[in-house]
Design a protein around this motif. Structure first.
Motif, mmCIF file in Angstrom:
data_model
loop_
_atom_site.group_PDB
_atom_site.id
_atom_site.type_symbol
_atom_site.label_atom_id
_atom_site.label_comp_id
_atom_site.label_asym_id
_atom_site.label_seq_id
_atom_site.Cartn_x
_atom_site.Cartn_y
_atom_site.Cartn_z
ATOM 1 N N THR A 1 1.069 -58.368 106.998
ATOM 2 C CA THR A 1 -0.380 -58.085 107.429
ATOM 3 C C THR A 1 -0.883 -56.814 106.932
ATOM 4 O O THR A 1 0.195 -56.144 106.293
ATOM 5 C CB THR A 1 -0.471 -58.109 108.769
ATOM 6 N N ASN B 1 -10.348 -60.031 105.059
ATOM 7 C CA ASN B 1 -9.164 -60.277 106.288
ATOM 8 C C ASN B 1 -9.231 -59.186 107.347
ATOM 9 O O ASN B 1 -9.205 -58.152 107.104
ATOM 10 C CB ASN B 1 -7.837 -60.908 105.697
ATOM 11 N N VAL B 2 -8.720 -59.757 108.649
ATOM 12 C CA VAL B 2 -8.536 -58.767 109.562
ATOM 13 C C VAL B 2 -7.187 -58.014 109.498
ATOM 14 O O VAL B 2 -6.111 -58.699 109.411
ATOM 15 C CB VAL B 2 -8.613 -59.330 110.987
ATOM 16 N N TYR C 1 -9.186 -59.659 118.042
ATOM 17 C CA TYR C 1 -9.149 -60.279 116.501
ATOM 18 C C TYR C 1 -7.932 -60.010 115.949
ATOM 19 O O TYR C 1 -7.366 -58.907 115.432
ATOM 20 C CB TYR C 1 -10.402 -59.390 115.878
ATOM 21 N N PRO C 2 -6.915 -60.949 116.012
ATOM 22 C CA PRO C 2 -5.615 -60.648 115.598
ATOM 23 C C PRO C 2 -5.499 -60.420 113.985
ATOM 24 O O PRO C 2 -6.281 -61.352 113.144
ATOM 25 C CB PRO C 2 -4.614 -61.796 115.910
ATOM 26 N N SER C 3 -4.572 -59.692 113.524
ATOM 27 C CA SER C 3 -4.524 -59.585 112.042
ATOM 28 C C SER C 3 -3.790 -60.585 111.698
ATOM 29 O O SER C 3 -3.083 -61.446 112.248
ATOM 30 C CB SER C 3 -3.679 -58.304 111.734
ATOM 31 N N ILE C 4 -4.086 -61.028 110.419
ATOM 32 C CA ILE C 4 -3.642 -62.415 109.770
ATOM 33 C C ILE C 4 -2.549 -61.997 108.795
ATOM 34 O O ILE C 4 -2.799 -61.466 107.725
ATOM 35 C CB ILE C 4 -4.558 -63.254 109.078
ATOM 36 N N ASP D 1 -4.281 -54.877 110.937
ATOM 37 C CA ASP D 1 -3.507 -54.461 112.211
ATOM 38 C C ASP D 1 -4.338 -53.365 112.842
ATOM 39 O O ASP D 1 -4.291 -53.498 114.099
ATOM 40 C CB ASP D 1 -2.153 -53.654 111.785
ATOM 41 N N GLY E 1 -9.013 -65.022 111.589
ATOM 42 C CA GLY E 1 -8.503 -63.556 111.040
ATOM 43 C C GLY E 1 -8.907 -63.279 109.368
ATOM 44 O O GLY E 1 -8.335 -62.536 108.741
ATOM 45 N N CYS F 1 -13.208 -64.365 113.193
ATOM 46 C CA CYS F 1 -12.219 -63.214 113.148
ATOM 47 C C CYS F 1 -11.190 -63.632 114.169
ATOM 48 O O CYS F 1 -10.158 -63.221 114.394
ATOM 49 C CB CYS F 1 -12.815 -61.847 113.854
ATOM 50 N N LYS F 2 -11.763 -64.640 115.395
ATOM 51 C CA LYS F 2 -10.941 -64.529 116.590
ATOM 52 C C LYS F 2 -10.094 -65.997 116.160
ATOM 53 O O LYS F 2 -8.942 -65.773 116.796
ATOM 54 C CB LYS F 2 -12.028 -65.062 117.457
ATOM 55 N N HIS G 1 -6.991 -55.302 114.815
ATOM 56 C CA HIS G 1 -6.125 -55.882 115.856
ATOM 57 C C HIS G 1 -6.122 -54.862 117.157
ATOM 58 O O HIS G 1 -6.276 -55.419 118.346
ATOM 59 C CB HIS G 1 -4.855 -56.331 115.357
#
Ligand SMILES: C=C1C[C@]23C[C@H]1CC[C@H]2[C@@]12CCC[C@@](C)(C(=O)O1)[C@H]2[C@@H]3C(=O)O
Ligand SMILES: O=C(O)CCC(=O)C(=O)O
Ligand SMILES: [Fe+2]
Length: 376
Positions: free
Chosen positions: A236, A274-275, A287-290, A277, A82, A78-79, A280
């Motif tokens: 995202t 997937n991560v 954990y930034p969205s991708i 928003d 994402g 995740c880090k 995030h």
């Protein structure tokens, strides 16, 4: 004098677009009959960043959920990515095959039949082009069918006689996914040191019983000139997390480190996570969205089924207090899911920055708050 009617945020997903109807001219093309990409669907070259297949050490992580180390592996994925794929996820192959074939059956219907279940401009569910189409001058090489809760109303328009096998498959999948996404969210949260006491909205048993979700079926017909068409433009997800099932045709790509598109190679029976928003925001940017997109294939039809998982509608999502301290100030203001969908409908890929509180002195930078993906 009548007081002005106050605007209240919708408390049901079905109502989120009432204030932002999108008049999308639903795709009139019969993709299968075309020998070339018409102007209406011709995108400028998709080479804003180089593309590569996923291989070796630099490929999208694949995590075996039975691995005793899964919390660490999920946290790392995740880090740094994402996005990751999971195996040993407990969703049966029978169910996956079943939703794939029911999805296939839907998109194989004649266009006129599918249009009977067309999504309304101010609605969320039904058949049509992706909601984000309104931000682009060109149409995408795809069709979608969106389900919130029961698909019965729209399925009845598609198959007046026999809609139950479709509904049964979709409802069973929604039920299984709800459990699975809740379990996955705990895995992700525990990798951040978050436990049941920290998330009141997980409910008394911690099963996220009131969580919201949308099921999105995406179909990408084979395309005679794949380099001139876009399956689904870079975006995202406005979710906590998304669980994606893809058939054996590749097409999903993620923007790696802001510099290259990496293909998420289909693995039979695996699910792509997937991560989104809202995770995030919840993780205060840890954990930034991708940013991801779907490209199309010259010979093979592609089908994907996204389970878009979000918080209960009345809950405000904000950076978790355990993740906030003097050197990590809260980066985002509290938002409900419907407020965020509203922001996305207005600002698209700038939605995340529209709810941002402050620009950090150093540290996190939103990778995906730019609109730099060229669309002509
Ligand atoms: C709950 C959601 C999440 C939505 C909007 C709404 C219903 C449909 C979802 C999608 C599905 C297809 C891609 C996307 C970008 C789109 O156009 O519609 C998604 C969007 C988002 O993640 O923002
Ligand atoms: O088809 C895919 O692989 C991507 C679908 C997607 O991004 C979505 O439904 O949000
Ligand atoms: Fe997506």
């Amino acid at each position: 004098m009548k007081p002005p009617t106050e605007y209240t945020m919708p408390s049901r997903l079905a109502e989120v677009y009432k204030a932002h109807p999108a008049y999308l001219h639903h795709n009139h093309l019969d993709f299968e009959s075309l020998r070339e990409v018409p102007e209406s669907h011709a995108w400028p070259p998709l080479d804003d960043y180089p593309s590569r297949d996923s291989y070796g050490a630099e490929s999208v992580p694949v995590i075996d959920l039975a691995d005793p180390n899964s919390v660490k592996l999920v946290g790392y994925a995740c880090k740094t990515w994402g996005v990751f794929q999971v195996t040993n996820h407990s969703i049966s192959m029978r169910l996956l095959d079943n939703i794939e074939s029911e999805g296939q059956r839907l998109f194989s219907l004649p266009r006129q039949q599918k249009l009977k279940a067309a999504r309304l401009p101010d609605g969320i569910s039904g058949y049509g082009v992706a909601r984000i189409s309104s931000f682009f001058p060109k149409l995408m090489w795809s069709e979608g069918f969106t389900i919130v809760g029961s698909p019965a109303e729209h399925a009845r328009q598609l198959w007046p006689q026999d809609f139950s096998s479709f509904c049964d498959a979709m409802e069973e999948y929604e039920k299984e996914m709800k459990q699975f996404a809740g379990r996955l969210l705990w895995l992700i949260l525990s990798s951040l040191g978050i436990n049941k006491e920290d998330i009141k909205w997980a409910g008394p048993t911690g099963d996220f019983g009131d969580a919201g979700a949308v099921l999105q079926l995406n179909s990408y017909p084979a395309c005679p000139e794949p380099n001139r068409a876009m399956g689904l433009a870079a975006h995202t997800d406005s979710t906590l997390l998304t669980v994606l099932y893809q058939n054996s045709t590749s097409g999903l790509q993620v923007l790696r480190d802001g510099v290259e598109w990496v293909t998420v190679t289909p693995i039979k029976g695996a699910l792509v996570i997937n991560v989104g928003d809202l995770l995030h925001i919840l993780s205060n940017g840890r954990y930034p969205s991708i940013l991801h997109r779907a490209v199309v294939n010259a010979t093979h039809h592609r089908l994907s089924i996204a389970y878009l998982y979000g918080p209960p509608m009345n809950v405000q999502i904000s950076p978790l207090s355990k993740l906030v301290d003097p050197s990590h100030p809260p980066l985002y203001r509290p938002v409900t899911w419907s407020e965020y969908l509203d922001a996305k409908a207005q600002h698209f890929n700038k939605a995340l920055s529209s709810v941002r509180l402050c620009t950090p002195l150093n540290g996190f930078v939103d990778m995906n708050n730019n609109n730099s993906v060229k669309v002509g």
